[in-house]
Design a protein around this motif. Structure first.
Motif, short mmCIF file in Angstrom:
data_model
loop_
_atom_site.label_atom_id
_atom_site.label_comp_id
_atom_site.label_asym_id
_atom_site.label_seq_id
_atom_site.Cartn_x
_atom_site.Cartn_y
_atom_site.Cartn_z
N GLY A 216 -31.60 46.52 8.91
CA GLY A 216 -30.78 46.90 10.06
C GLY A 216 -29.64 45.96 10.38
N ARG A 217 -29.41 44.95 9.55
CA ARG A 217 -28.39 43.95 9.83
C ARG A 217 -27.05 44.34 9.20
NH1 ARG A 217 -29.62 39.37 7.05
NH2 ARG A 217 -31.00 40.60 5.71
N TRP A 218 -26.00 44.24 9.99
CA TRP A 218 -24.64 44.50 9.53
C TRP A 218 -23.76 43.31 9.86
CZ3 TRP A 218 -23.01 48.90 6.93
CH2 TRP A 218 -23.92 49.97 6.88
N GLN A 219 -22.73 43.09 9.07
CA GLN A 219 -21.82 41.97 9.29
C GLN A 219 -20.43 42.36 8.83
OE1 GLN A 219 -23.06 38.24 7.45
NE2 GLN A 219 -20.92 37.70 7.01
N ASP A 220 -19.42 41.94 9.55
CA ASP A 220 -18.04 42.11 9.10
C ASP A 220 -17.72 41.02 8.09
OD1 ASP A 220 -17.46 44.28 10.76
OD2 ASP A 220 -17.04 42.98 12.46
N GLY A 221 -17.02 41.38 7.04
CA GLY A 221 -16.63 40.38 6.06
C GLY A 221 -16.42 40.96 4.69
N GLY A 222 -16.81 40.22 3.67
CA GLY A 222 -16.55 40.67 2.31
C GLY A 222 -17.56 40.12 1.33
N VAL A 223 -17.37 40.52 0.07
CA VAL A 223 -18.21 40.09 -1.03
C VAL A 223 -17.30 39.60 -2.15
CG1 VAL A 223 -19.80 40.86 -2.84
CG2 VAL A 223 -20.12 41.65 -0.49
N LEU A 224 -17.61 38.43 -2.69
CA LEU A 224 -16.88 37.88 -3.83
C LEU A 224 -17.76 38.00 -5.07
CD1 LEU A 224 -14.30 36.33 -4.72
CD2 LEU A 224 -15.59 34.20 -4.33
N VAL A 225 -17.19 38.58 -6.13
CA VAL A 225 -17.93 38.83 -7.37
C VAL A 225 -17.30 38.05 -8.50
CG1 VAL A 225 -18.61 40.60 -9.03
CG2 VAL A 225 -18.53 41.15 -6.58
N ARG A 226 -18.15 37.38 -9.28
CA ARG A 226 -17.69 36.70 -10.51
C ARG A 226 -18.56 37.15 -11.68
NH1 ARG A 226 -17.47 31.69 -7.48
NH2 ARG A 226 -15.29 31.16 -6.97
N ASP A 227 -17.90 37.62 -12.72
CA ASP A 227 -18.60 38.02 -13.94
C ASP A 227 -19.82 38.88 -13.67
OD1 ASP A 227 -16.76 36.79 -15.55
OD2 ASP A 227 -17.88 34.92 -15.73
N ARG B 110 -9.73 44.04 -3.06
CA ARG B 110 -9.81 45.39 -2.51
C ARG B 110 -10.00 45.28 -1.00
NH1 ARG B 110 -11.95 48.94 -6.50
NH2 ARG B 110 -10.90 48.39 -8.46
N ASP B 111 -9.16 45.96 -0.24
CA ASP B 111 -9.30 46.01 1.21
C ASP B 111 -10.07 47.26 1.58
OD1 ASP B 111 -9.00 46.25 3.99
OD2 ASP B 111 -7.05 45.27 3.96
N ALA B 112 -11.25 47.08 2.15
CA ALA B 112 -12.11 48.21 2.49
C ALA B 112 -11.68 48.92 3.76
CB ALA B 112 -13.55 47.74 2.62
N GLY B 113 -10.79 48.33 4.50
CA GLY B 113 -10.30 48.98 5.71
C GLY B 113 -11.37 49.22 6.76
N GLY B 114 -12.36 48.36 6.80
CA GLY B 114 -13.42 48.49 7.79
C GLY B 114 -14.55 49.43 7.40
N ALA B 115 -14.50 49.98 6.17
CA ALA B 115 -15.55 50.89 5.71
C ALA B 115 -16.79 50.12 5.28
CB ALA B 115 -15.03 51.74 4.55
N ALA B 116 -17.89 50.84 5.15
CA ALA B 116 -19.17 50.22 4.80
C ALA B 116 -19.22 49.85 3.32
CB ALA B 116 -20.31 51.16 5.13
N LEU B 117 -19.76 48.68 3.04
CA LEU B 117 -20.07 48.22 1.68
C LEU B 117 -21.56 47.91 1.64
CD1 LEU B 117 -18.98 47.38 -1.15
CD2 LEU B 117 -18.75 45.05 -0.24
#
Length: 545
Positions: free
Chosen positions: A16-27, A50-57
């Motif tokens: 149930g936890r949500w957070q604003d932010g992003g994910v960094l991926v390497r290889d 990639r800018d998600a524009g506030g959408a869910a990831l």
């Protein structure tokens, strides 16, 4: 080194936890999760942004009960799933037969019984559009086939044929075969089913993979790997695709338990598991056992009589004592067991079998699960948590479609109807819940299933939503929390497939299996409207809308 930064997203972190932010991926691996300014400082030169524009990831979805070879075959042949109308079925069949005069036998999948008077189609309908060669059409639920007269003749199915254990040849009021065969009776057609052309199963799996990636699925459990009434053995096709690098999903292969072979097949199951262990995307340490059929065909195993047919209680496909021995042996050999249990008697027999395995082998055994659970007796509700047995729920089924209201509920009776898909009751009593579509039985879109799981209503765009399904919930008190259905398709599902160290969460060090939606769904009320915009496996885009 390849790297990707998906920023400005609503991140689902599980529980149930949500957070604003992003994910960094390497290889292909999640390198960092958090505030975008912090991630920006960690980027490598040339990082794709990639800018998600506030959408869910979210983590990529796991479908823990699906039949890709069967579903993909329908996508490549006669596919009746997109429509819900008897006349439309006949047009599709006639057009396909006309376009393929070279086929000696015509096969397809996807019909719904509720579009026909009496709940089943007839061979006369098929004879009118294709009478010169066998036609074999599997129902959407996989528990029945609809054939024409030519198919009955070619298979040598005589008018006086007896029903097998666990199956029925449907007959009309005059006792004549109608052209519908249910459950184990379908095996009478084995001799005339065409062998798949070389490479066909691979094509079917790839077609299914494309569709599953399009709805955000990055891992699936194939619930019938081995020759069965559901189709041919697909193991070699999976191994071929994996060796070619064409399989982009992760797949848990649930090896089919052949009810005729008994314990003699254990060595074969272990050998197949060992073959698969040499691959990187496949695992075959689960065994699938069918213990009963379905309520609509009266082949589900019930504790008490079907209300509309006194004296009939359905079929236990394996005697309970034998089932207990089988599950204990599989558990002892390190297999997880995936049990099909629809009726309350089948549920009890499967729980009893796991209880026996726990008592013989110790409590820290396999990650066993029961699928479907149309009806659970109140005396068995607490046993899921007590025995550490996972509920494998087909959430999209829990709604007031016409077939359920007019056909299924009258078979169950008022008391059992109050325990129809009791998912929230099971959750509140401590049961772990994962989710599977059973596609092609029902649509594979996890967002649709999440909508129904949290509302007990059908999605607004589902062509198979009939009757009251869009407006009147099926036992509204059994609706699950949004956090539960999200976990059921992500972290909890990864655990039941023994993939929790690899995928299932947005966490550094895990594979970058991701699904990006077109909107924020953190309110738990937007599942029906949401769509997948991009799906990633190991950080590589495998679908983009």
């Amino acid at each position: 080194m390849t790297s990707l930064h998906i920023m400005n997203a609503r991140l689902f972190l599980g529980d149930g936890r949500w957070q604003d932010g992003g994910v960094l991926v390497r290889d292909g691996v999640i390198a960092a999760v958090g505030v975008d300014d912090d991630l920006t400082a960690l980027r490598d030169p040339g990082t794709e942004v990639r800018d998600a524009g506030g959408a869910a990831l979210l983590p990529g979805f796991h479908d823990t009960h699906v039949h890709p070879p069967m579903a993909g075959s329908s996508l490549l042949g006669i596919d009746l799933m997109p429509v819900h109308d008897a006349d439309a079925y006949l047009r599709i069949i006639a057009d396909y037969a006309s376009a393929h005069p070279e086929l000696g036998t015509i096969v397809g999948v996807g019909w719904y019984g509720d579009v026909f008077d009496g709940g089943f189609p007839t061979r006369a309908l098929l004879d009118a559009v294709v009478g010169d060669r066998p036609v074999i059409l599997t129902s959407h639920d996989g528990h029945g086939v609809w054939v024409n007269t030519r198919a009955l003749e070619a298979a040598g199915i005589a008018p006086d044929i007896a029903d097998p254990s666990g199956g029925h040849f449907v007959r009309d009021e005059h006792g004549e075969l109608t052209g519908v065969l249910l459950d184990t009776a379908m095996q009478a057609l084995d001799a005339i089913l065409p062998e798949p052309a070389p490479g066909f199963l691979e094509e079917a799996i790839l077609a299914a993979q494309q569709r599953l990636h399009a709805v955000g699925v990055t891992t699936w459990h194939d619930a019938a790997v081995g020759k069965s009434e559901l189709g041919p053995d697909s193991l070699d096709a999976y191994l071929s695709l994996e060796s070619q690098g064409a399989l982009t999903a992760r797949v848990v292969l649930c090896q089919w338990w052949d009810r005729d072979r008994g314990l003699d097949q254990l060595a074969d199951l272990e050998a197949r598991r060992d073959r698969v262990a040499q691959t990187s995307r496949l695992v075959a340490s689960t065994v699938k056992i069918m213990q009963d059929g379905m309520i609509e065909n009266r082949t589900a195993a019930l504790l008490d009589d079907y209300t509309d047919q006194p004296g009939v209680r359905g079929d236990s496909f394996i005697p309970p004592e034998e089932l207990a021995t089988i599950v204990a042996e599989l558990d002892a050999r390190g297999f997880d067991v995936h049990l099909h249990a629809v009726g309350d008697r089948a549920v009890r027999e499967c729980l009893d079998a796991v209880a026996h395995a726990r008592s013989v082998n110790g409590p820290a055994g396999g990650r066993h699960q029961l699928a479907h659970l149309d009806v659970v007796d109140t005396a068995d509700v607490d046993r899921f948590a007590e025995l550490d047995v996972t509920v494998n729920a087909q959430l999209l089924w829990a709604r007031t479609d016409t077939e359920i209201v007019e056909r299924k509920l009258p078979m169950m009776g008022d008391d059992r109807a109050t325990r129809h898909f009791p998912f929230e009751t099971l959750r509140t009593r401590g049961a772990r819940i994962v989710a599977g579509s059973d596609w092609p039985v029902s649509d594979p879109n996890p967002l649709w299933a999440m909508h129904t799981g949290t509302t007990r209503l059908a999605p607004s765009t589902d062509p198979h939503a009939t009757g009251l399904a869009l407006t009147e919930p099926l036992l509204a008190s059994e609706a699950l929390p949004a956090a539960t259905v999200l976990d059921a398709y992500t972290g909890t599902a990864a655990w039941v497939g023994r993939l929790e160290a690899t995928t299932g969460r947005l966490e550094p060090g895990l594979a970058a299996d991701l699904v990006l939606l077109d909107r924020d769904i953190s309110d738990g009320r937007s599942f029906d409207a949401a769509r997948v915009t991009e799906t990633f496996v190991d950080g590589r885009s495998v679908y983009r809308a």
